[in-house]
Enzyme design. Structure first.
Site, mmCIF file in Angstrom:
data_model
loop_
_atom_site.group_PDB
_atom_site.id
_atom_site.type_symbol
_atom_site.label_atom_id
_atom_site.label_comp_id
_atom_site.label_asym_id
_atom_site.label_seq_id
_atom_site.Cartn_x
_atom_site.Cartn_y
_atom_site.Cartn_z
ATOM 1 N N CYS A 2 0.848 -1.177 0.000
ATOM 2 C CA CYS A 2 0.000 0.000 0.000
ATOM 3 C C CYS A 2 0.887 1.232 0.000
ATOM 4 O O CYS A 2 2.098 1.151 0.129
ATOM 5 C CB CYS A 2 -0.850 0.029 1.257
ATOM 6 S SG CYS A 2 -1.746 -1.512 1.513
ATOM 7 N N ARG A 27 1.968 2.028 -6.002
ATOM 8 C CA ARG A 27 2.085 1.001 -4.974
ATOM 9 C C ARG A 27 0.787 0.221 -4.787
ATOM 10 O O ARG A 27 0.727 -0.701 -3.972
ATOM 11 C CB ARG A 27 2.472 1.642 -3.635
ATOM 12 C CG ARG A 27 3.800 2.374 -3.686
ATOM 13 C CD ARG A 27 4.070 3.058 -2.363
ATOM 14 N NE ARG A 27 4.318 2.101 -1.314
ATOM 15 C CZ ARG A 27 5.503 1.589 -1.035
ATOM 16 N NH1 ARG A 27 6.549 1.922 -1.744
ATOM 17 N NH2 ARG A 27 5.627 0.740 -0.039
ATOM 18 N N TRP A 74 -3.356 -1.921 -1.910
ATOM 19 C CA TRP A 74 -3.212 -3.073 -2.789
ATOM 20 C C TRP A 74 -3.549 -4.261 -1.913
ATOM 21 O O TRP A 74 -2.835 -4.578 -0.972
ATOM 22 C CB TRP A 74 -1.777 -3.156 -3.281
ATOM 23 C CG TRP A 74 -1.573 -4.177 -4.347
ATOM 24 C CD1 TRP A 74 -1.881 -4.069 -5.666
ATOM 25 C CD2 TRP A 74 -1.007 -5.471 -4.196
ATOM 26 N NE1 TRP A 74 -1.547 -5.208 -6.339
ATOM 27 C CE2 TRP A 74 -1.012 -6.089 -5.475
ATOM 28 C CE3 TRP A 74 -0.496 -6.189 -3.115
ATOM 29 C CZ2 TRP A 74 -0.525 -7.379 -5.683
ATOM 30 C CZ3 TRP A 74 -0.016 -7.469 -3.329
ATOM 31 C CH2 TRP A 74 -0.030 -8.046 -4.608
ATOM 32 N N ASN A 100 0.631 0.096 6.205
ATOM 33 C CA ASN A 100 1.212 -0.574 5.036
ATOM 34 C C ASN A 100 2.067 -1.707 5.559
ATOM 35 O O ASN A 100 2.950 -1.486 6.392
ATOM 36 C CB ASN A 100 2.056 0.431 4.237
ATOM 37 C CG ASN A 100 2.880 -0.245 3.153
ATOM 38 O OD1 ASN A 100 2.478 -1.278 2.622
ATOM 39 N ND2 ASN A 100 4.022 0.344 2.831
ATOM 40 N N GLY A 101 1.806 -2.933 5.084
ATOM 41 C CA GLY A 101 2.564 -4.086 5.561
ATOM 42 C C GLY A 101 1.626 -5.258 5.762
ATOM 43 O O GLY A 101 0.476 -5.224 5.315
ATOM 44 N N GLU A 476 11.755 -13.645 -19.353
ATOM 45 C CA GLU A 476 11.385 -12.236 -19.202
ATOM 46 C C GLU A 476 10.330 -11.838 -20.238
ATOM 47 O O GLU A 476 9.386 -11.108 -19.920
ATOM 48 C CB GLU A 476 12.640 -11.357 -19.304
ATOM 49 C CG GLU A 476 12.400 -9.864 -19.280
ATOM 50 C CD GLU A 476 11.761 -9.327 -18.004
ATOM 51 O OE1 GLU A 476 11.651 -10.081 -17.021
ATOM 52 O OE2 GLU A 476 11.337 -8.157 -18.010
ATOM 53 N N LYS A 480 6.657 -10.399 -19.200
ATOM 54 C CA LYS A 480 6.186 -9.089 -19.673
ATOM 55 C C LYS A 480 4.819 -9.233 -20.316
ATOM 56 O O LYS A 480 3.902 -8.477 -20.050
ATOM 57 C CB LYS A 480 7.200 -8.546 -20.679
ATOM 58 C CG LYS A 480 7.462 -7.095 -20.618
ATOM 59 C CD LYS A 480 8.374 -6.597 -19.508
ATOM 60 C CE LYS A 480 8.194 -7.150 -18.145
ATOM 61 N NZ LYS A 480 9.102 -6.735 -17.123
ATOM 62 N N GLU A 483 2.079 -10.036 -17.751
ATOM 63 C CA GLU A 483 1.835 -8.909 -16.851
ATOM 64 C C GLU A 483 0.876 -7.877 -17.438
ATOM 65 O O GLU A 483 -0.013 -7.393 -16.746
ATOM 66 C CB GLU A 483 3.157 -8.183 -16.530
ATOM 67 C CG GLU A 483 3.975 -8.817 -15.429
ATOM 68 C CD GLU A 483 5.243 -8.016 -15.131
ATOM 69 O OE1 GLU A 483 5.578 -7.874 -13.953
ATOM 70 O OE2 GLU A 483 5.899 -7.526 -16.084
ATOM 71 N N HIS A 499 9.084 -33.143 -23.508
ATOM 72 C CA HIS A 499 8.807 -33.911 -22.294
ATOM 73 C C HIS A 499 7.510 -33.478 -21.637
ATOM 74 O O HIS A 499 7.338 -33.643 -20.435
ATOM 75 C CB HIS A 499 9.997 -33.819 -21.330
ATOM 76 C CG HIS A 499 11.240 -34.430 -21.890
ATOM 77 N ND1 HIS A 499 11.487 -35.777 -21.855
ATOM 78 C CD2 HIS A 499 12.279 -33.884 -22.561
ATOM 79 C CE1 HIS A 499 12.635 -36.041 -22.461
ATOM 80 N NE2 HIS A 499 13.136 -34.905 -22.898
ATOM 81 N N LYS A 596 3.861 -1.814 -8.222
ATOM 82 C CA LYS A 596 5.198 -1.546 -8.738
ATOM 83 C C LYS A 596 6.277 -2.174 -7.875
ATOM 84 O O LYS A 596 7.199 -2.797 -8.359
ATOM 85 C CB LYS A 596 5.420 -0.038 -8.838
ATOM 86 C CG LYS A 596 6.785 0.369 -9.387
ATOM 87 C CD LYS A 596 7.018 -0.135 -10.802
ATOM 88 C CE LYS A 596 8.427 0.112 -11.291
ATOM 89 N NZ LYS A 596 8.689 -0.662 -12.527
#
Lengths: 601, 601
Positions: A2, A27, A74, A100-101, A476, A480, A483, A499, A596
């Site tokens: 948050c 955030r 968040w 926040n936490g 990556e 991307k 996301e 396999h 983020k």
């Protein structure tokens, strides 16, 4: 994760709170809320969804209260909703908090409080804090905070207001960031520097277990016991302009375009006829028996890249482990271990915890961060900075490629310190220096990648395959894509396809294959042809000289040392993800569910 | 695992024996053989390889003998060869036997018999039986059988013929299957129903410790003491193909159900108050500086499991690498490296190539295979065998869990050789021994997993998450699901979700989460709650004592050492994949695009 803000001054608090929350929206943006302290009672307003919704709510009236706290959320516990939004207040509306936490032991605390007849209105872990404060508060908030924080397991950055002291904000912090600042007439705080920068450039980063009392024009920092601590603010040479989109439609496009520049900045004064990295000159490589690379998400992929180079050049065992696994794993870290931590924000909770654990075991620690004075950079023995500037888009682009660049230099430096002769050293150094131009030339290929991205328009899935260093790039590239475009993308070792994963390939399935590593390219081409035999629509990103007639869509990267091929290849994969998301009408900069910087586990 | 047949009647025995062996070939196909009882002496014919080779041999002449026994072999002791093939005969060719099972104490019996001047012609455990019968036989075969079986430790299904009674077959059984049947003019038996079904649909399944006497048109069952037992045959309603699958609709279901038995077989004579693995006794762990685990696909997941245990117990750097990456990577393998190769078939091309490369560099090599005399087992310094028997379904189930079982024993043995004290050793050993019962209890949870699998009916995707050892299980669970149901399934470290993959979670997305590792379970629960907050439909497989109110679908594995929790968890994930595929109408045994053993790159 948050973002929180708080303000007390001789002017209205709301403008600071809202502009701060706006800067912190990266955030989290599930819901937002504020509490304003009014002599009549604490006024609390919340709204589900983005900050705009809260602003609309607040526009209905005029709020001139001079102290308040704010929160952008968040969701970690409980769905995004009005009730689960912060601030949380006590029953008689005399105390309000933002947090926040994550409070790990909130269930047991909750049960205890329920036995004391406390009623809970939310599913959040945070709500226990306000009731616990209520339980222990007897007119001395610092005393209550000391008591309460001694019970909390987990992480917190906490701002508290009480009706008893309408001009005072109480602050406490452990393992979540908290930045303080003041003017002559006000004092304020927030989770990150950008929220403060329009008001002051002199900031105080609160440390773990510290508390603070904010009054108009005054900040008092206290230690765990409540003793006063003398703290000097530091000056932040931060340019707020940098956070603007600069003419691009999205921050991600702006940040992709910035890569030649920020890679150049990252390499500035780092490279001549050898690597200049005086920060590492004293590192005794002969004492190092093992190297660990520890990071999360995109930074973990950058670490895999470094691991590959390390295995090629160093004879020391080297392991790359996701931070969330490392911190609970049984790795024999000691004073002969070199631990390398990569984190854009420098606040990533798991990486930070792993760093602390390695420090305790006396390991040598190096951090690669993008944010000055971040928690990780403050704790590591040495921090080397990527100079990517603020990255606003949630999906990392320029931070990643600057990490790759800096890590290539770091691994070359370690090889030099270990007195290893690197094959083709001069060519490699030449190609590192030329990276800004190479990357610039890749930006010109956007149209081609845009066309390829249109193949995904009707597709729900995409498969990325590669071998050796190409495997890092496809990891990556797939991350991307998932996301920002919500295409279910996954990366596989090309040789592992048969396999199992090849069962998923059917007529029209999009496969993005990389063959930039010439010595295994022909093997990958064989694997690609197997997917074509099952109907796959293949896009091949390849080095010059790699050849296959059977693949309809091919794009070539410039001549470059194979150890650096990840960089131009990644630019193409960023563009591929970007355009796929844009075609699908997704919010490129703020993808759903993501934040983020991940400052909780 | 082997298959045996026997016949006595008023017509030639060979047609029954051969059609029966053909039906039993799924139980093994290393070699085959028959003995036919002729007044002139017992005629024995054997051939290495598939049954076709034996048929060719037998086609050279006409065999009208009316009693005989037959065998198709899956090598467990001694390479596939003519000499190691069954039947085995005594020195004067008056007694012939076929055996299915493993005689654990054959070495000590063999030594005793050698002192009595008996000569052995094979490396098999089975040969001791015929010589022991010879030693005790005084004209009363039941008396001899009672004596002999009282000495045998292990498992056996046994058919015996003697020249003294050319029209009689003697049968004994313990822990290996034996099915009897008759017509008006004949009596016969075999390891499995399909071998009998063309002759009768009324069968008797012999019970452990029982014996039987077969004469044309007559069956007499006896108990351990030799007393007559009255047994009524039961009618088998199924057709031949179903019978081959032992009543199961698919081979995969049959193989899932076989796991308690094959794990028991794999552990047989491997575990007492410590691990018995004489093959490794000479391994000088003090000379080993690095361990590499190399494999593909499902076997790679088994290797990741072993890597985890190795990291917990050994202080030697240990790395698990897909074979296709290893063979082209730059790993500093030398004579101080221990390289462990896992392959069900023993023919996997990449694994074989990696093994050859490691041998060239003088590494110590250990193979874990399911097929005796396979290419990998012939080249490795030492091969340890999983006793899973032939696996027909392309998606591996019983081969994987026997690999996990054997690898747990191997890592314990390496720890012992390295003189490491393993925490909770006794508990671990106890729980390894109890694996067959634990796995048996998991089979009973199929209905629950079937219900959960129905959640995928309208879904195209599934996400598997876990931490530490649970990550190995989710990798395998996701692979199984994508292999046979074509659901795009992927596995993530629970702690990495927030760094990207969580963007894919939307209302109704199915997430399969594992929390069998108690020390990190609360962290995983937090990650699960984050997905629930985004609408995920979560199925949690958890250890006892792990708790969350918010997860609607939870299933518990039995109390077991956390290092072994992968095994019961995997059974659930197999059932989940199986039922998802069945609901979607997929070909469970032969999924599209896949082959059983990958003998090309």
């Amino acid at each position: 994760m948050c973002g929180i803000t708080a303000f007390t001054g001789q002017e209205p608090a709301l403008p600071f709170l809202l502009q701060g929350l706006e800067k912190l929206e990266y955030r989290g943006y599930d819901s937002a809320g504020v509490s304003l302290v009014d002599p009549e009672g604490i006024i609390t307003k919340k709204a589900k969804g983005k900050l705009e919704a809260l602003k609309e709510e607040l526009n209905k009236e005029m709020y001139l209260q001079q102290a308040g706290i704010g929160h952008t959320r968040w969701a970690t516990h409980g769905i995004p909703s009005h009730l689960n939004s912060h601030p949380h207040i006590n029953a008689d509306n005399t105390i309000s908090i933002v947090h926040n936490g994550i409070i790990e032991n909130y269930q047991s605390i909750k049960e205890g409080l329920e036995m004391q007849e406390y009623t809970f209105h939310s599913q959040t872990d945070s709500e226990v804090i306000v009731h616990l404060l209520d339980y222990y508060y007897d007119g001395d908030m610092i005393k209550a905070l000391k008591k309460v924080t001694s019970y909390l397991e987990g992480s917190y950055a906490l701002c508290v207001t009480t009706l008893d002291e309408p001009d005072t904000i109480y602050v406490a912090k452990k393992e979540s960031p908290m930045i303080l600042g003041k003017t002559d007439t006000a004092a304020f705080c927030a989770s990150d520097i950008p929220a403060l920068i329009a008001y002051t450039k002199e900031i105080i980063a609160l440390e773990d277990q510290q508390m603070a009392i904010l009054k108009p024009g005054k900040i008092q920092v206290l230690d765990q016991e409540g003793n006063k601590v003398d703290v000097q603010p530091v000056f932040v040479p931060y340019d707020l302009e940098a956070a603007q989109k600069n003419g691009y439609e999205t921050f991600m496009e702006k940040e992709i375009a910035e890569q030649p520049f920020v890679i150049k900045e990252t390499l500035r004064s780092r490279i001549e006829d050898h690597i200049l990295m005086p920060e590492l000159d004293d590192l005794a490589m002969e004492d190092i028996h093992a190297i660990y690379m520890i990071a999360c998400g995109t930074a973990y992929h950058a670490s895999l890249y470094a691991q590959y180079l390390g295995r090629e050049w160093l004879s020391i065992p080297i392991q790359c482990v996701p931070a969330s696994e490392f911190r609970y794993g049984n790795y024999p870290v000691d004073e002969h271990s070199l631990c390398l931590f990569v984190s854009q924000s420098g606040e990533t909770a798991d990486t930070l915890a792993a760093l602390k654990a390695c420090k305790k075991k006396n390991a040598k620690t190096i951090a690669v961060c993008n944010v000055l004075d971040s928690s990780i950079s403050r704790i590591a023995d040495t921090t080397l900075y990527t100079c990517a500037g603020p990255e606003i888009a949630v999906a990392s682009t320029k931070a990643y490629t600057t990490q790759l660049t800096l890590l290539a230099c770091i691994m070359l430096k370690l090889a030099e310190l270990a007195k290893v002769e690197v094959n083709g050293y001069d060519q490699l150094l030449h190609d590192v220096k030329a990276l800004p131009e190479t990357i610039e030339s890749m930006l010109g290929m956007e149209e081609q990648m845009k066309e390829y991205a249109s193949f995904l328009k009707e597709q729900h899935d995409a498969y990325f395959i590669g071998r050796q260093l190409d495997y890092v790039s496809v990891l990556e590239g797939a991350l991307k894509l998932k996301e920002i475009s919500y295409v279910h993308a996954d990366a596989y070792y090309a040789g592992e396809l048969k396999h199992g994963p090849i069962a998923l390939i059917e007529e029209g399935t999009v496969v993005i294959a990389l063959a930039t590593q010439k010595d295994v390219a022909s093997k990958t081409i064989s694997n690609i042809e197997e997917t074509i035999a099952r109907g796959a629509n293949v896009i091949l990103i390849k080095a010059k000289g790699v050849h296959s007639d059977k693949i309809a869509h091919q794009i070539e990267i410039p001549d470059i040392h194979p150890y650096l091929a990840c960089l131009p290849a990644t630019i193409l994969l960023q563009q591929f993800a970007l355009w796929s998301a844009k075609e699908k009408g997704c919010n490129v900069d703020q993808p759903r569910n993501l934040a983020k910087s991940v400052t909780v586990e």
